[in-house]
Design a protein around this motif. Structure first.
Motif, PDB file in Angstrom:
ATOM      1  N   ALA A 166     -15.111  95.371  19.983  1.00 22.40           N
ATOM      2  CA  ALA A 166     -13.951  94.999  19.175  1.00 22.40           C
ATOM      3  C   ALA A 166     -13.881  95.863  17.919  1.00 22.40           C
ATOM      4  CB  ALA A 166     -14.048  93.516  18.795  1.00 22.40           C
ATOM      5  N   LEU A 167     -15.027  96.084  17.284  1.00 24.07           N
ATOM      6  CA  LEU A 167     -15.037  96.899  16.052  1.00 24.07           C
ATOM      7  C   LEU A 167     -14.568  98.319  16.334  1.00 24.07           C
ATOM      8  CD1 LEU A 167     -18.325  95.851  14.214  1.00 24.07           C
ATOM      9  CD2 LEU A 167     -15.993  95.626  13.398  1.00 24.07           C
ATOM     10  N   ILE A 168     -15.112  98.870  17.414  1.00 22.76           N
ATOM     11  CA  ILE A 168     -14.732 100.254  17.735  1.00 22.76           C
ATOM     12  C   ILE A 168     -13.239 100.320  18.039  1.00 22.76           C
ATOM     13  CG2 ILE A 168     -15.038 102.111  19.405  1.00 22.76           C
ATOM     14  CD1 ILE A 168     -17.969 101.232  19.629  1.00 22.76           C
ATOM     15  N   ALA A 169     -12.755  99.359  18.830  1.00 24.81           N
ATOM     16  CA  ALA A 169     -11.338  99.348  19.200  1.00 24.81           C
ATOM     17  C   ALA A 169     -10.464  99.231  17.949  1.00 24.81           C
ATOM     18  CB  ALA A 169     -11.060  98.196  20.148  1.00 24.81           C
ATOM     19  N   ILE A 170     -10.866  98.354  17.042  1.00 22.72           N
ATOM     20  CA  ILE A 170     -10.075  98.178  15.822  1.00 22.72           C
ATOM     21  C   ILE A 170     -10.070  99.462  15.004  1.00 22.72           C
ATOM     22  CG2 ILE A 170     -10.030  96.982  13.601  1.00 22.72           C
ATOM     23  CD1 ILE A 170     -11.147  94.533  15.108  1.00 22.72           C
ATOM     24  N   GLY A 171     -11.255 100.086  14.913  1.00 19.73           N
ATOM     25  CA  GLY A 171     -11.339 101.325  14.136  1.00 19.73           C
ATOM     26  C   GLY A 171     -10.441 102.397  14.715  1.00 19.73           C
ATOM     27  N   ILE A 172     -10.495 102.575  16.034  1.00 19.34           N
ATOM     28  CA  ILE A 172      -9.663 103.619  16.646  1.00 19.34           C
ATOM     29  C   ILE A 172      -8.185 103.278  16.482  1.00 19.34           C
ATOM     30  CG2 ILE A 172      -9.129 104.814  18.781  1.00 19.34           C
ATOM     31  CD1 ILE A 172     -11.969 104.424  19.652  1.00 19.34           C
ATOM     32  N   TYR A 173      -7.875 102.023  16.602  1.00 19.65           N
ATOM     33  CA  TYR A 173      -6.483 101.604  16.418  1.00 19.65           C
ATOM     34  C   TYR A 173      -5.994 101.968  15.020  1.00 19.65           C
ATOM     35  CZ  TYR A 173      -2.434  98.584  16.055  1.00 19.65           C
ATOM     36  OH  TYR A 173      -1.172  98.118  15.870  1.00 19.65           O
ATOM     37  N   MET A 174      -6.880 101.751  14.040  1.00 20.40           N
ATOM     38  CA  MET A 174      -6.515 102.119  12.663  1.00 20.40           C
ATOM     39  C   MET A 174      -6.242 103.614  12.560  1.00 20.40           C
ATOM     40  SD  MET A 174      -9.201  99.839  10.530  1.00 20.40           S
ATOM     41  CE  MET A 174      -8.737 100.067   8.827  1.00 20.40           C
ATOM     42  N   LEU A 175      -7.094 104.386  13.207  1.00 16.85           N
ATOM     43  CA  LEU A 175      -6.902 105.831  13.163  1.00 16.85           C
ATOM     44  C   LEU A 175      -5.593 106.238  13.823  1.00 16.85           C
ATOM     45  CD1 LEU A 175     -10.288 107.561  13.951  1.00 16.85           C
ATOM     46  CD2 LEU A 175      -9.029 107.518  11.838  1.00 16.85           C
ATOM     47  N   MET A 176      -5.246 105.536  14.908  1.00 13.61           N
ATOM     48  CA  MET A 176      -4.085 105.955  15.677  1.00 13.61           C
ATOM     49  C   MET A 176      -2.787 105.546  15.009  1.00 13.61           C
ATOM     50  SD  MET A 176      -5.399 104.999  19.456  1.00 13.61           S
ATOM     51  CE  MET A 176      -4.502 105.932  20.657  1.00 13.61           C
ATOM     52  N   VAL A 177      -2.795 104.430  14.358  1.00 15.33           N
ATOM     53  CA  VAL A 177      -1.529 103.856  13.909  1.00 15.33           C
ATOM     54  C   VAL A 177      -1.288 104.059  12.414  1.00 15.33           C
ATOM     55  CG1 VAL A 177      -0.267 101.696  13.667  1.00 15.33           C
ATOM     56  CG2 VAL A 177      -1.452 102.226  15.779  1.00 15.33           C
ATOM     57  N   LYS A 178      -2.342 103.931  11.609  1.00 16.01           N
ATOM     58  CA  LYS A 178      -2.143 103.943  10.167  1.00 16.01           C
ATOM     59  C   LYS A 178      -1.864 105.351   9.666  1.00 16.01           C
ATOM     60  CE  LYS A 178      -2.751  99.633   9.729  1.00 16.01           C
ATOM     61  NZ  LYS A 178      -1.594  98.772   9.442  1.00 16.01           N
ATOM     62  N   LYS A 179      -0.954 105.444   8.703  1.00 10.26           N
ATOM     63  CA  LYS A 179      -0.653 106.741   8.107  1.00 10.26           C
ATOM     64  C   LYS A 179      -1.375 106.929   6.788  1.00 10.26           C
ATOM     65  CE  LYS A 179       2.551 108.627  10.813  1.00 10.26           C
ATOM     66  NZ  LYS A 179       2.426 109.962  11.351  1.00 10.26           N
ATOM     67  N   ASN A 180      -1.808 105.826   6.191  1.00  6.78           N
ATOM     68  CA  ASN A 180      -2.451 105.906   4.896  1.00  6.78           C
ATOM     69  C   ASN A 180      -3.851 106.493   5.049  1.00  6.78           C
ATOM     70  OD1 ASN A 180      -3.953 105.266   2.576  1.00  6.78           O
ATOM     71  ND2 ASN A 180      -2.425 103.732   2.024  1.00  6.78           N
ATOM     72  N   LEU A 181      -4.145 107.546   4.260  1.00 13.57           N
ATOM     73  CA  LEU A 181      -5.413 108.262   4.444  1.00 13.57           C
ATOM     74  C   LEU A 181      -6.608 107.362   4.200  1.00 13.57           C
ATOM     75  CD1 LEU A 181      -4.530 111.678   2.826  1.00 13.57           C
ATOM     76  CD2 LEU A 181      -5.120 111.256   5.192  1.00 13.57           C
ATOM     77  N   ILE A 182      -6.506 106.488   3.176  1.00 12.66           N
ATOM     78  CA  ILE A 182      -7.642 105.622   2.875  1.00 12.66           C
ATOM     79  C   ILE A 182      -7.872 104.638   4.000  1.00 12.66           C
ATOM     80  CG2 ILE A 182      -8.455 103.836   1.303  1.00 12.66           C
ATOM     81  CD1 ILE A 182      -7.620 105.463  -0.925  1.00 12.66           C
ATOM     82  N   LYS A 183      -6.766 104.162   4.602  1.00 20.17           N
ATOM     83  CA  LYS A 183      -6.935 103.244   5.733  1.00 20.17           C
ATOM     84  C   LYS A 183      -7.566 103.961   6.922  1.00 20.17           C
ATOM     85  CE  LYS A 183      -3.368 100.040   4.466  1.00 20.17           C
ATOM     86  NZ  LYS A 183      -1.987  99.612   4.661  1.00 20.17           N
ATOM     87  N   MET A 184      -7.231 105.230   7.061  1.00 22.06           N
ATOM     88  CA  MET A 184      -7.856 105.965   8.167  1.00 22.06           C
ATOM     89  C   MET A 184      -9.352 106.116   7.943  1.00 22.06           C
ATOM     90  SD  MET A 184      -4.831 108.695   8.647  1.00 22.06           S
ATOM     91  CE  MET A 184      -5.563 109.778   9.816  1.00 22.06           C
ATOM     92  N   ILE A 185      -9.734 106.350   6.684  1.00 18.58           N
ATOM     93  CA  ILE A 185     -11.169 106.467   6.410  1.00 18.58           C
ATOM     94  C   ILE A 185     -11.852 105.129   6.632  1.00 18.58           C
ATOM     95  CG2 ILE A 185     -12.842 106.909   4.592  1.00 18.58           C
ATOM     96  CD1 ILE A 185     -10.864 108.953   3.521  1.00 18.58           C
ATOM     97  N   LEU A 186     -11.154 104.066   6.261  1.00 19.42           N
ATOM     98  CA  LEU A 186     -11.694 102.738   6.551  1.00 19.42           C
ATOM     99  C   LEU A 186     -11.891 102.576   8.043  1.00 19.42           C
ATOM    100  CD1 LEU A 186      -9.794 100.311   4.167  1.00 19.42           C
ATOM    101  CD2 LEU A 186     -12.200 100.913   4.174  1.00 19.42           C
ATOM    102  N   GLY A 187     -10.909 103.062   8.811  1.00 22.50           N
ATOM    103  CA  GLY A 187     -11.028 102.993  10.270  1.00 22.50           C
ATOM    104  C   GLY A 187     -12.279 103.705  10.752  1.00 22.50           C
ATOM    105  N   LEU A 188     -12.517 104.877  10.179  1.00 18.81           N
ATOM    106  CA  LEU A 188     -13.732 105.612  10.544  1.00 18.81           C
ATOM    107  C   LEU A 188     -14.968 104.774  10.256  1.00 18.81           C
ATOM    108  CD1 LEU A 188     -13.222 109.283   9.332  1.00 18.81           C
ATOM    109  CD2 LEU A 188     -13.611 108.494  11.642  1.00 18.81           C
ATOM    110  N   SER A 189     -14.975 104.141   9.085  1.00 17.18           N
ATOM    111  CA  SER A 189     -16.124 103.320   8.717  1.00 17.18           C
ATOM    112  C   SER A 189     -16.313 102.175   9.685  1.00 17.18           C
ATOM    113  CB  SER A 189     -15.939 102.771   7.306  1.00 17.18           C
ATOM    114  OG  SER A 189     -16.340 103.724   6.374  1.00 17.18           O
TER     115      SER A 189
END
Lengths: 112, 632, 229
Positions: free
Chosen positions: A9-32
Motif C-alpha cells: 500500500a505504501l509503495i502504491a501510494i508513493g507511486i501514485y503521488m509521483l504520477m498524479v501530483k504536480k507539486n514538487l514537494i509532494k512528489m518528494i514526499l511520494g519518494l519518501s
C-alpha cells in the motif's frame, strides 16, 4: 502478511503521488513514502516466524533470531533515503527561488 | 665495439626508454627549452640506434611473462617483420625530432610537443614489437591518442581535422577490438605465435569476418579508400614538424597490421581457402583493388591542390594506396613491392614534408602560388626535395623506381586488367603534382619579399640530406632494403625475392633489374643532356609578368593572379572536377545528419516531465507482467 | 480525472502482481537466506559483536558502509552547494518560540546528546548504532534551532569534527590494509561479546560514524534553516 500488504500500500501510494501530483514537494514526499514502503518490505522479508531481534545475549541463541541482513540493508537504505530527500529538497528550494513556483509543469527550461 | 649495448637491445628497453624519455622531456621543458630539446634528441636518436643494432644481430623473440590476473602474457618480440617496420618508424621519428629542434618554436606548447613525439614513437615501436593482441591494441590506442593530441597542438585551425581523425580512428579501433575479441573467444589465446599455428585451420567465413573487422581498423590508419576522409585535413593541419612522422611513420602501421594478420598470422594457404582470383586470395584482391582506387582518387585530388601540405597529404594517401595494392596482391613480388614502397614512402614523404615545413617557415605561407624561384636561394632544400620527388615519381636513380617497378610487375604478373592501369594512371598523376611543387616553389621567379630566403640550420638540413642520401643509395643498391624485405618474406612464409646487392631477379618472365647499370645509363644520359643544355643555351631571363602584361603597367595584385602556379593544371581539373566534389565527405556528412535526425526523434520521448517518466516505467512494468502471464 | 483512474488501474495491476509473485517466492516469516545463516551462526565468533546487524553493517559489509557514509557526505555537500549564498545565511524566523519550548529545550538538549552518544557507543550491543545516534544528535540541534531564533552552530568546529571522524573511519580501514592485508580488517582483539569494550574496531567506527552523521545532518538542517524562501 499484514506487513506485506502495508508495504504494498505504501509503495502504491508513493507511486501514485509521483504520477498524479504536480507539486514538487509532494512528489518528494511520494519518494519518501516509497522509500518507507520498501524499507518495511525488506524488514518483513527478513522476519522469521516466532523469532526475535538479532542480538545475541544470554537467553537468545543464534537459532532464535531473525535474518540480520535485510536490517543492515535497510539501515543503509534509510541513510540513502535521507540523503536523497535532503538533496531533492534543496534543489526544490532553488527551483522555487528561480521560478517562483512549485508546479513541475511550469518549470519548462529543460523541456522542449 | 658496441657490445656493452647488447643488454639494451630488448624491445621493452626501447619502449620504456622512450616513455621515460617522454616524461623527462616534458618536465625538463619546465626548466629550460634547450635541455628539453637535447633530451628529446638524445632519447629518440639513441633508441633509433638501438633498433638499428638489434636487427643486425639475429631474429630473436623475447618473452616477458607477467603475472596478470587474467593469465595473459604480454609478449614483445623482435622478428624480421617487426624489425623492418621498427627501423622505418624509429628512423623517421628520431630524425624528425632532430629536424624540429632546428626550428625555434614548433607549436604553442613545445614541452608537450616533444614529450608527445617521444610517446608516439614509443607507442609505434610498441605496436610493431608487440607479440600479442592485447599489447598491440594498448599501444595502438596510445599511438592514436598521442597523434591526436599532437595534431591539436597546431591550434584552433587543426581542431576539426583532429576531431575527424579521432572519431574515425576510434571507430577503427573498436572494429579492431571486435576482431581481436572474436579471435580470442574462438582460440583462447592472445599471442601471435600461438594464433599463427591455429588460425590457419579456422573456417573461411570466420577468417573473412575477423580479417574484415581488423582490416577496417588498419585501413583507417592506412587511409584506404572509403576511410581516407580524415587524412587530408589531419595531415595538412597538423604542426609542420609533426606531419613528417604522421605521414611517414604512423600511416605505415596500417600496412603493418595487414601484413601481420594476413600473412604473419593467417598465412597464405588459409587466405587461399577463402576463394582465389587468378591465384591470389579474394580478400587480398579486394585490398589491392581498394588500394589502387585510392591511389587514383587521391592523385586526382592532389593535382588540384595549391596548398603544399594538402597536396602532400593527398599524395600520401595515394602512395599508401600503392603500398596496400602490393600487400594485397600477396605474391612474392607484390609484398616485396608493397613493403619496399612503404619504406621508400616513409623516406621520401618525410623528406617532402620536412621540405614543405622549411618552405612554409621561410615564406610564411602554405600556398604554392606565394612561392617561387627558391631553388637558387635554398639549394640544399631544393636538392633534397628534388631527389624525394624523383623517388615519388619513380624516376630511376632513386629507390622509388625500384618499388614502383616491383609493384607494376606484380600487377602485370597476375594480369590484373583493373589494378595495373589504375596504378599507371596514378603514377602519371604523381608526376604531375610533384612537378607542380618543383615548378612553383623552386623554379620560376623569386617574389620580391623572399629575396632574403636561405637554407635553414644544419639541424634541419642534415636529416633531409640523410634521407635523400638513403634514397640515392637505394637507387644504386636496391639489394640493401630488398635483402631485409626478402628475409621478412621468408619469415612470413612467402617465397623470398631473389636479390643481390645491385640487382633483383624476378624469374624467367620478367628478368632482372640491375640498378647499377640503370644508374650508369641514366647518369650518362643526364650528363649528355647537361652538356647539350650548356652548348645550345639560348634562354634569357624575363620578368615574371612579361608575357602576360603586353606592356601594361602591372597592378599591385598582379602577382597573385598571374602567378604561373595559379590554375596550374586547369584543363585537367576541368575534366575531373565534376567527379571530385568531395563525394565521400558528403556521404559521411549525410550519415551524420541522418543519425542526428534519428536521435532527435528518440529524444522526443524524453519530455522533461517527471510524471511521464513514472508513467513509462509503470506502463512498461504492467505490459511486461501481462505479457508474462499471457505467454507463460 | 481520467489520468488518475488510469494510473490507479496500472498501479493496481503492477503492485498486485508483483506482491503475488513476492509472496510466492518469499513467504512471510520464512527462514533466512544462505548467506544470513553464516552471519547468524558465526557472526558473534567472527566479529565479537553481540548485535548481528552491526556485525553485518560494519564488519562483513564495512566497505559498503564507507560508501554509504560517502553518499551522505556528498548529499550534505550537494545541499550546501545548491543552497549556497554569497553572504553568510541569516536565519529569518518570524515566530518566537514559547516559553515552554525554550525551557524544555534547555533541559532536554544535554539529555538528547547523551542519549545519542549512548546509542552509538552501544551500537555493537543493543539496537541502534552510529547512524541512529547521529540522527538523535541532529534532532537535539533541531530542537535548539526551533527554540532560539538566533541560534547557529559553530560551522568550523562541526566541519572539523566531521572530517576528523571520516578520516578515522578511512584510516582504520587503511590500517587493516597495512597490518593484515585487506581493507577494514578487524585489527583489535574481539574481546568478550556483550561487554562494552569488545568487537575490535567496530565501536570506534560506530563512534566516528555517529559524530560524522550527527554533524552532517545538523549541517543540512542549518543550511535549510538559513534559506530565505
Amino acid at each position: 502478511m499484514m506487513f506485506y500488504f502495508a508495504s504494498a500500500a505504501l509503495i502504491a501510494i508513493g507511486i501514485y503521488m509521483l504520477m498524479v501530483k504536480k507539486n514538487l514537494i509532494k512528489m518528494i514526499l511520494g519518494l519518501s513514502v516509497i522509500d518507507s514502503g520498501v524499507n518495511l518490505l525488506l524488514i518483513s522479508i527478513g522476519y522469521i516466524n516466532g523469532k526475535t531481534a538479532p542480538i545475541i545475549q544470554p537467553g537468545v541463541s543464534p537459532s532464535n533470531v531473525v535474518d540480520p541482513l535485510p536490517q543492515a540493508l535497510v539501515l543503509t537504505n534509510i541513510v540513502i533515503g535521507v540523503s536523497v530527500t535532503a538533496l531533492a529538497l534543496s534543489v526544490v528550494i532553488r527551483v522555487y527561488k528561480h521560478y517562483k513556483t512549485l508546479n513541475s509543469s511550469e518549470v519548462r527550461d529543460l523541456k522542449w | 665495439m658496441l657490445e656493452f649495448l647488447n643488454p639494451m637491445l630488448r624491445p621493452e628497453w626501447m619502449i620504456s626508454l622512450l616513455f621515460i624519455g617522454a616524461l623527462l622531456t616534458y618536465f625538463a621543458g619546465k626548466v629550460s627549452s634547450a635541455l628539453r630539446t637535447t633530451f628529446a634528441i638524445i632519447f629518440s636518436v639513441f633508441v633509433a640506434f638501438l633498433v638499428f643494432l638489434s636487427g643486425s644481430r639475429d631474429v630473436l623473440t623475447y618473452w616477458r611473462p607477467s603475472a596478470s590476473p587474467m593469465g595473459f602474457r604480454f609478449v614483445l618480440s623482435i622478428n624480421a617483420l617487426s624489425w623492418f617496420f621498427a627501423l622505418m618508424i624509429s628512423m623517421v621519428s628520431a630524425l624528425t625530432i632532430v629536424y624540429s629542434a632546428g626550428f625555434g618554436k614548433n607549436t604553442e606548447k613545445d614541452n608537450a610537443f616533444y614529450g608527445l613525439n617521444l610517446l608516439l614513437m614509443g607507442a609505434m615501436l610498441g605496436v610493431v614489437f608487440s607479440g600479442d593482441m592485447l599489447s598491440f591494441f594498448i599501444f595502438w590506442e596510445i599511438m592514436t591518442l598521442a597523434s591526436y593530441l599532437l595534431t591539436t597542438l597546431a591550434g584552433k585551425r587543426a581542431e576539426k581535422g583532429a576531431l575527424n581523425y579521432m572519431i574515425i580512428s576510434t571507430a577503427g579501433a573498436y572494429s579492431i577490438l571486435i576482431g581481436m575479441t572474436m579471435i580470442y573467444t574462438r582460440f583462447g589465446t592472445l599471442e601471435f605465435s600461438g594464433l599463427a599455428s591455429v588460425m590457419g585451420g579456422a573456417d573461411p567465413m570466420f577468417l573473412l569476418i575477423t580479417l574484415s573487422m581488423l582490416g577496417i581498423g588498419f585501413a583507417v590508419k592506412a587511409a584506404l579508400a572509403p576511410f581516407y576522409v580524415w587524412a587530408p585535413p589531419a595531415y595538412s593541419e597538423a604542426p609542420d614538424s609533426f606531419t613528417p612522422v604522421f605521414s611517414g611513420a604512423l600511416s605505415k602501421l596500417g600496412p603493418y597490421g595487414f601484413t601481420l594478420f594476413m600473412y604473419g598470422i593467417v598465412g597464405l594457404p588459409a587466405l587461399a581457402k577463402m576463394g582465389t582470383f587468378r591465384g591470389i586470395s579474394d580478400f587480398g584482391y579486394i585490398i589491392a583493388l581498394l588500394g589502387s582506387i585510392t591511389a587514383v582518387i587521391a592523385t586526382l585530388y592532389a593535382i588540384a591542390q595549391d596548398d603544399i601540405k594538402k597536396l602532400l597529404a593527398y599524395s600520401s594517401i595515394s602512395q599508401l594506396g600503392y603500398v596496400m595494392m602490393g600487400i594485397g596482391i600477396g605474391t612474392s613480388i607484390g609484398v616485396a613491392g608493397g613493403l619496399y614502397h612503404a619504406l621508400n614512402h616513409a623516406i621520401f614523404k618525410t623528406t617532402l614534408f620536412m621540405g614543405a615545413g622549411v618552405l612554409i617557415y621561410t615564406t610564411g605561407s602554405r600556398k604554392l602560388s606565394d612561392m617561387g624561384g627558391l631553388g637558387t636561394k635554398m639549394p640544399i632544400t631544393f636538392l633534397t626535395m628534388l631527389i624525394a620527388i624523383f623517388a615519388l615519381a619513380g624516376i630511376p636513380m632513386t629507390g622509388g623506381f625500384g618499388s614502383k617497378w616491383l609493384l607494376y610487375e606484380a600487377a602485370i604478373d597476375k594480369k590484373f586488367v583493373l589494378i595495373a592501369p589504375l596504378a599507371f594512371i596514378a603514377s602519371v598523376g604523381a608526376f604531375l603534382y610533384s612537378f607542380r611543387i618543383l615548378q612553383s616553389a623552386f623554379l620560376g621567379q623569386l617574389p620580391e619579399r623572399l629575396k632574403g630566403a636561405k637554407d635553414p640550420s644544419p639541424l634541419i638540413t642534415i636529416p633531409m640530406l640523410f634521407f635523400a642520401g638513403l634514397l640515392v643509395l637505394f637507387g644504386i643498391a636496391p639489394g640493401i632494403p630488398l635483402g631485409i624485405i626478402a628475409s621478412v618474406e621468408s619469415y612470413l612464409g612467402i617465397p623470398a625475392l631473389n636479390v643481390s646487392t645491385y640487382s633483383v631477379y624476378l624469374g624467367a618472365n620478367f628478368g632482372a633489374y640491375n640498378a647499377f647499370t640503370v644508374m650508369t645509363v641514366i647518369t650518362l644520359a643526364l650528363l649528355v643532356a647537361l652538356a647539350l643544355f650548356f652548348i645550345a643555351k639560348k634562354s634569357r631571363k624575363v620578368g615574371q609578368t612579361d608575357t602576360y602584361m603586353a606592356g601594361e603597367v602591372p597592378e599591385h595584385h598582379v602577382d597573385l593572379y598571374l602567378h604561373y602556379s595559379m590554375n596550374f593544371y586547369r584543363p585537367l581539373e576541368r575534366i575531373f572536377a565534376p567527379y571530385l566534389r568531395n563525394r565521400l565527405e558528403r556521404l559521411y556528412d549525410a550519415f551524420g545528419s541522418g543519425y542526428e535526425l534519428i536521435s532527435e526523434g528518440i529524444r522526443r520521448i524524453y519530455t522533461g516531465d517527471v510524471q511521464h517518466y513514472v508513467y513509462y516505467v509503470m506502463v512498461f512494468l504492467a505490459v511486461m507482467i501481462l505479457a508474462g502471464w499471457w505467454w507463460l | 480525472m481520467i489520468k488518475r483512474l488510469v494510473s490507479i488501474i496500472i498501479l493496481a495491476v503492477v503492485i498486485t502482481s508483483l506482491f503475488m509473485v513476492l509472496s510466492e517466492t518469499a513467504p512471510f516469516g520464512d527462514d533466512e537466506t544462505v548467506v544470513s545463516h553464516r552471519y547468524i551462526y558465526k557472526g558473534v565468533d567472527e566479529t565479537g559483536s553481540a548485535n548481528l546487524v552491526t556485525a553485518v553493517v560494519l564488519n562483513y559489509r564495512g566497505f559498503d558502509t564507507l560508501g554509504e557514509v560517502t553518499v551522505l557526505f556528498v548529499a550534505a555537500t550537494g545541499v550546501g552547494a545548491a543552497l549556497y549564498t554569497r553572504k553568510h545565511p541569516v536565519r529569518k524566523n518570524k515566530v518566537e518560540a514559547s516559553l515552554i519550548v525554550k525551557t524544555g529545550s534547555k533541559l532536554l538538549f544535554p539529555m538528547m546528546l547523551l542519549f545519542g552518544a549512548y546509542i552509538f557507543v552501544h551500537g555493537h550491543l543493543t539496537p541502534g548504532g552510529g547512524f541512529q545516534g547521529g540522527a538523535v544528535i541532529a534532532t537535539a540541534f533541531v530542537f535548539k534551532y526551533i527554540s532560539d531564533t538566533r541560534y547557529s552552530i559553530d560551522h568550523v568546529g562541526f566541519t572539523k569534527m566531521e572530517s576528523a571522524s571520516g578520516m578515522i573511519f578511512a584510516g582504520l580501514g587503511i590500517m587493516g590494509l597495512l597490518l593484515g592485508g585487506y581493507f577494514l580488517l578487524n585489527i583489535l582483539p574481539n574481546g568478550t561479546p556483550g561487554e562494552l569494550i569488545s568487537a575490535g574496531i567496530l565501536p570506534i567506527i560506530y563512534i566516528a560514524i555517529g559524530i560524522k552523521v550527527g554533524a552532517e545532518l545538523t549541517g543540512i538542517i542549518d543550511r535549510m534553516m538559513g534559506v530565505e524562501a
